[in-house]
Design a protein around this motif. Structure first.
Motif, PDB file in Angstrom:
ATOM      1  N   SER A   1      43.531  39.671  41.247  1.00 51.57           N
ATOM      2  CA  SER A   1      43.320  40.655  40.197  1.00 51.57           C
ATOM      3  C   SER A   1      42.859  39.938  38.938  1.00 51.57           C
ATOM      4  CB  SER A   1      44.614  41.434  39.908  1.00 51.57           C
ATOM      5  OG  SER A   1      44.362  42.498  39.008  1.00 51.57           O
TER       6      SER A   1
ATOM      7  N   LYS B   1      47.980  40.496  32.109  1.00 48.77           N
ATOM      8  CA  LYS B   1      49.108  39.900  32.822  1.00 48.77           C
ATOM      9  C   LYS B   1      49.926  40.942  33.588  1.00 48.77           C
ATOM     10  CE  LYS B   1      52.350  36.116  31.893  1.00 48.77           C
ATOM     11  NZ  LYS B   1      51.504  35.101  32.536  1.00 48.77           N
TER      12      LYS B   1
ATOM     13  N   GLN C   1      50.219  41.921  37.532  1.00 53.85           N
ATOM     14  CA  GLN C   1      51.127  41.379  38.547  1.00 53.85           C
ATOM     15  C   GLN C   1      51.735  42.490  39.398  1.00 53.85           C
ATOM     16  OE1 GLN C   1      54.149  38.582  37.407  1.00 53.85           O
ATOM     17  NE2 GLN C   1      52.840  37.528  35.941  1.00 53.85           N
TER      18      GLN C   1
ATOM     19  N   ILE D   1      46.502  35.906  43.567  1.00 49.90           N
ATOM     20  CA  ILE D   1      45.965  35.139  42.441  1.00 49.90           C
ATOM     21  C   ILE D   1      45.765  36.113  41.285  1.00 49.90           C
ATOM     22  CG2 ILE D   1      44.072  33.706  41.593  1.00 49.90           C
ATOM     23  CD1 ILE D   1      43.460  33.021  44.550  1.00 49.90           C
ATOM     24  N   LEU D   2      46.337  35.774  40.132  1.00 45.20           N
ATOM     25  CA  LEU D   2      46.152  36.583  38.931  1.00 45.20           C
ATOM     26  C   LEU D   2      45.329  35.784  37.931  1.00 45.20           C
ATOM     27  CD1 LEU D   2      46.710  38.977  37.041  1.00 45.20           C
ATOM     28  CD2 LEU D   2      48.842  37.849  36.368  1.00 45.20           C
ATOM     29  N   VAL D   3      44.164  36.311  37.582  1.00 47.63           N
ATOM     30  CA  VAL D   3      43.295  35.680  36.587  1.00 47.63           C
ATOM     31  C   VAL D   3      43.404  36.487  35.299  1.00 47.63           C
ATOM     32  CG1 VAL D   3      40.970  34.912  36.024  1.00 47.63           C
ATOM     33  CG2 VAL D   3      41.735  34.905  38.412  1.00 47.63           C
ATOM     34  N   THR D   4      44.105  35.944  34.324  1.00 47.44           N
ATOM     35  CA  THR D   4      44.268  36.638  33.048  1.00 47.44           C
ATOM     36  C   THR D   4      42.997  36.490  32.229  1.00 47.44           C
ATOM     37  OG1 THR D   4      46.649  36.149  33.077  1.00 47.44           O
ATOM     38  CG2 THR D   4      45.692  36.856  30.988  1.00 47.44           C
TER      39      THR D   4
ATOM     40  N   LEU E   1      52.342  33.679  44.018  1.00 49.04           N
ATOM     41  CA  LEU E   1      51.420  34.336  43.105  1.00 49.04           C
ATOM     42  C   LEU E   1      50.999  33.300  42.066  1.00 49.04           C
ATOM     43  CD1 LEU E   1      51.778  37.873  41.511  1.00 49.04           C
ATOM     44  CD2 LEU E   1      50.783  35.956  40.280  1.00 49.04           C
TER      45      LEU E   1
ATOM     46  N   GLU F   1      48.810  31.933  38.907  1.00 55.72           N
ATOM     47  CA  GLU F   1      48.187  32.464  37.693  1.00 55.72           C
ATOM     48  C   GLU F   1      47.137  31.493  37.170  1.00 55.72           C
ATOM     49  OE1 GLU F   1      50.656  34.156  34.683  1.00 55.72           O
ATOM     50  OE2 GLU F   1      52.300  34.540  36.087  1.00 55.72           O
ATOM     51  N   ALA F   2      46.035  32.044  36.687  1.00 57.16           N
ATOM     52  CA  ALA F   2      44.947  31.253  36.098  1.00 57.16           C
ATOM     53  C   ALA F   2      44.331  32.073  34.973  1.00 57.16           C
ATOM     54  CB  ALA F   2      43.898  30.910  37.161  1.00 57.16           C
ATOM     55  N   THR F   3      43.331  31.522  34.330  1.00 55.18           N
ATOM     56  CA  THR F   3      42.614  32.233  33.271  1.00 55.18           C
ATOM     57  C   THR F   3      41.125  32.211  33.573  1.00 55.18           C
ATOM     58  OG1 THR F   3      42.297  30.275  31.879  1.00 55.18           O
ATOM     59  CG2 THR F   3      44.348  31.512  31.589  1.00 55.18           C
TER      60      THR F   3
END
Length: 252
Positions: free
Chosen positions: A62, A66, A69, A84-87, A203, A205-207
């Motif tokens: 996504s 944030k 999630q 994978i969460l891309v903020t 899970l 997290e990245a940016t």
């Protein structure tokens, strides 16, 4: 075979949208959010391919705030393996445009070695229907949009699409992009045990900066307003009256 499924956090489809008083956008304060329904269908299809032994891993990703999630955890509870969460934004009102999303997804797909990307055909908040096509162009992969049936065998994805004239069946070699239409499947409900198990699934997290992608908007929202209410109709006594009304309205 690895399957990558992008999911988006949107306003729940059961919620009646409200426009902000200043007309700058839709008010999302204290509004129930959930996974985009078309993305939920895409997740379900990827899980079914894994259950059939066609796929070995389902990865959900996504791109946004944030709080996304929650949507990822729902996908994990349905049966996805990791997330994978891309903020890319801090404010829930800042929608990341399809081109920026496609650029990030292309980087993720390459890094993960994905063989198939299954997306929802569109997000219900902006109805862009563009990310899947842009992603295919970025990667140079074949695309099969609006799938109502998907079969994968021998390195080929066989997709049935609903078109104006009936059903169209096409084949694209893997790796490929497939977007899910409404009638592809009926998504499962996540059981309570699977919801608890999802909390332990990885899970990451990245940016957006980690992928070297600029998410600055290229479009400007001038104004947002409520649609006009439907006006009362009139009953006509004959075809001639109907033709006369259409002429008066300038339609014919």
């Amino acid at each position: 075979m690895k399957i990558l499924v992008p999911v988006k956090r949107v306003m729940d489809y059961n919620v009646q949208p409200r426009v902000k008083a200043d007309g700058s956008g839709v008010d999302l304060a204290n509004v129930k959010m959930s996974m985009n329904p078309f993305d939920e269908i895409a997740v379900e299809e990827a899980i079914r391919l894994k259950e059939a032994g066609t796929a070995t891993e389902v990865i959900v990703v996504s791109i946004g705030v944030k709080q996304a999630q929650d949507a990822l955890r729902t996908a994990l509870a349905m049966g996805a393996d990791r997330a994978i969460l891309v903020t890319a934004a801090d404010d829930v009102h800042n929608d990341i445009e399809p081109l920026a999303v496609a650029r990030i997804l292309a980087k993720v797909a390459e890094a993960e070695g994905a063989d198939l990307v299954v997306t929802g055909k569109q997000a219900i908040d902006n109805d862009m229907n563009a990310t899947g096509q842009m992603l295919a162009a970025r990667l140079g992969w074949g695309q099969a949009m609006f799938a109502s049936k998907l079969e994968v065998e021998g390195g080929v994805a066989k997709v049935t699409r609903e078109v104006d004239g009936g059903l169209q069946t096409i084949e694209v070699p893997l790796p490929a992009i497939v977007s899910a239409d409404l009638r592809l499947n009926e998504p499962r409900y996540a059981s309570l045990p699977n919801i608890m198990k999802a909390k332990k699934k990885p899970l990451v997290e990245a940016t957006a900066a980690d992928y070297g992608v600029d998410v600055s908007p290229r479009l400007e929202v001038v104004s947002v307003r409520e649609p006009q209410g439907r006006q009362a109709g009139i009953k006509l006594g004959s075809v001639n009256e109907l033709v006369g009304q259409l002429k008066e309205a300038g339609i014919i």
